[in-house]
Design an enzyme around this catalytic site. Structure first.
Site, mmCIF file in Angstrom:
data_model
loop_
_atom_site.group_PDB
_atom_site.id
_atom_site.type_symbol
_atom_site.label_atom_id
_atom_site.label_comp_id
_atom_site.label_asym_id
_atom_site.label_seq_id
_atom_site.Cartn_x
_atom_site.Cartn_y
_atom_site.Cartn_z
ATOM 1 N N LYS A 67 10.253 0.284 -15.539
ATOM 2 C CA LYS A 67 9.939 0.710 -16.908
ATOM 3 C C LYS A 67 10.930 1.776 -17.379
ATOM 4 O O LYS A 67 11.347 1.776 -18.545
ATOM 5 C CB LYS A 67 8.496 1.228 -16.983
ATOM 6 C CG LYS A 67 7.476 0.091 -16.925
ATOM 7 C CD LYS A 67 6.089 0.577 -16.583
ATOM 8 C CE LYS A 67 5.204 -0.611 -16.188
ATOM 9 N NZ LYS A 67 4.027 -0.212 -15.423
ATOM 10 N N GLN A 111 0.168 4.639 -14.216
ATOM 11 C CA GLN A 111 0.437 3.467 -13.392
ATOM 12 C C GLN A 111 -0.799 3.111 -12.554
ATOM 13 O O GLN A 111 -1.379 3.980 -11.899
ATOM 14 C CB GLN A 111 1.647 3.729 -12.483
ATOM 15 C CG GLN A 111 2.062 2.547 -11.646
ATOM 16 C CD GLN A 111 2.557 1.357 -12.478
ATOM 17 O OE1 GLN A 111 3.287 1.525 -13.458
ATOM 18 N NE2 GLN A 111 2.142 0.154 -12.110
ATOM 19 N N ASP A 134 -0.996 0.492 -23.043
ATOM 20 C CA ASP A 134 -1.631 -0.644 -22.355
ATOM 21 C C ASP A 134 -2.618 -1.361 -23.283
ATOM 22 O O ASP A 134 -3.037 -2.478 -22.992
ATOM 23 C CB ASP A 134 -2.386 -0.167 -21.101
ATOM 24 C CG ASP A 134 -1.455 -0.009 -19.900
ATOM 25 O OD1 ASP A 134 -0.549 -0.853 -19.756
ATOM 26 O OD2 ASP A 134 -1.638 0.943 -19.126
#
Ligand SMILES: NC(=O)c1ccc[n+]([C@@H]2O[C@H](COP(=O)([O-])OP(=O)(O)OC[C@H]3O[C@@H](n4cnc5c(N)ncnc54)[C@H](OP(=O)(O)O)[C@@H]3O)[C@@H](O)[C@H]2O)c1
Length: 299
Positions: A67, A111, A134
């Site tokens: 990422k 994460q 998310d």
């Protein structure tokens, strides 16, 4: 010129399933995100996606690295906090709160997974919903349910983009989703039932409460496997010529075990590859959520 409906109908011969890779879909989304990021930087705003990692899991550290490299390639800032495996729930909430209140941070993710003594869902609920890249905060699930703009859950949004990119007609078609989990099946059902040209489907969701679920999957024009049960979808569950999207996966160590049995390719008209189907689109959607958050914050 091939129409979208023809592009489905021309691949219905058994044994000739067309592959639906995620990489070109992700590339198209990244190109759109990079252009938006350039426009923002032109106005003096650098889009930013912050990450929090708890503990020393190698795979998780690897995902953060991917990422961060993607962020650099797109011209994003990517501030990062690495908490020790011994971090408390309060430590995690403090790290989230710091990013929540930093106006230079537009998107934020923790994460997954976090060490077993921590409550991931409780932490998720402390993320500023407008920075929730998310798209899993309960407020964003509510926005999705009522059709308000906001960050979309990444894997479901990636699946809609994958179908659109590969010109698979969805509107008016029968979509059956195997699995009603909060990250995948449930939000995907809401998304694909929305009134929009790339959605607008007749959606059915099946799960363990529907023991004869194959009765439904066998009539699906588009079947999405979202159960997380390796090999659960077999050729006899697929209508000949249907589109099969494999989203559910399990890992045995580093080995990926998909929901969709490989033999389904002999029955399907189009199918995601065993590796490199839905996954790449999920990562791209994180950045799309982040750049849109930056745009909204700067309006
Ligand atoms: N590719 C990606 O980027 C990506 C991203 C997110 C998630 N995923 C994967 O997607 C899968 C689903 O994720 P999730 O968080 O939604 O999982 P989840 O909450 O565990 O949901 C799984 C769903 O599958 C159903 N199911 C399980 N076994 C079944 C069976 N034998 N027959 C019928 N239905 C069955 C469950 O039914 P009940 O509700 O009745 O228990 C449940 O609704 C996981 O494998 C996850 O790894 C992939």
């Amino acid at each position: 010129m091939t129409t979208t409906s023809e592009s489905l109908e021309t691949h219905t011969t058994p044994g000739e399933a067309r592959l639906l890779p995620g990489a070109p879909v992700a590339d198209a989304i990244f190109a759109e995100v990079a252009a938006a990021a350039t426009r923002l930087r032109g106005r003096g705003i650098t889009p930013s996606l912050a990450t929090i990692l708890v503990g020393d899991d190698d795979a998780s550290a690897g995902y953060i690295g991917i990422k961060q490299r993607q962020a650099a390639a797109l011209g994003f800032d990517s501030p990062h906090v690495h908490l020790p495996a011994t971090a408390t729930q309060a430590d995690l909430h403090r790290a989230i709160a710091t990013f929540n209140t930093d106006p230079a941070v537009h998107g934020l993710l923790v994460q997954y997974p976090v060490p077993g003594h921590l409550d991931y869902d409780a932490a998720l609920q402390t993320i500023d919903p407008d920075k929730d890249v998310d798209g899993m905060h309960p407020l964003n699930m509510g926005r999705l349910a009522v059709g308000l703009p906001g960050p979309l859950p990444c894997t479901p949004a990636g699946i809609e983009a994958l179908l659109a990119h590969h010109e698979i007609p969805v509107a008016g078609r029968e979509v059956v989703i195997l699995g009603r989990g909060a990250t995948l099946g449930r939000p995907l059902a809401m998304l694909l039932a929305q009134k929009r040209p790339t959605a607008n489907a007749a959606v059915t969701v099946v799960h363990t409460g529907v023991p004869d679920w194959a009765r439904y999957t066998r009539r699906a024009d588009i079947l999405v496997a979202a159960a997380g049960v390796p090999g659960i979808v077999k050729p006899e569950h697929v209508k000949p010529g249907a589109v099969v999207i494999g989203a559910g996966v399990r890992y045995a160590g580093r080995r990926l075990l998909p929901d969709v049995d490989e033999a389904c390719a002999e029955v399907a008209g189009a199918i995601t590859p065993r590796v490199g189907g839905v996954g790449p689109t999920t990562v791209a959607m994180l950045f799309r959520n982040a750049v849109r958050a930056a745009e909204r914050a700067s309006q």
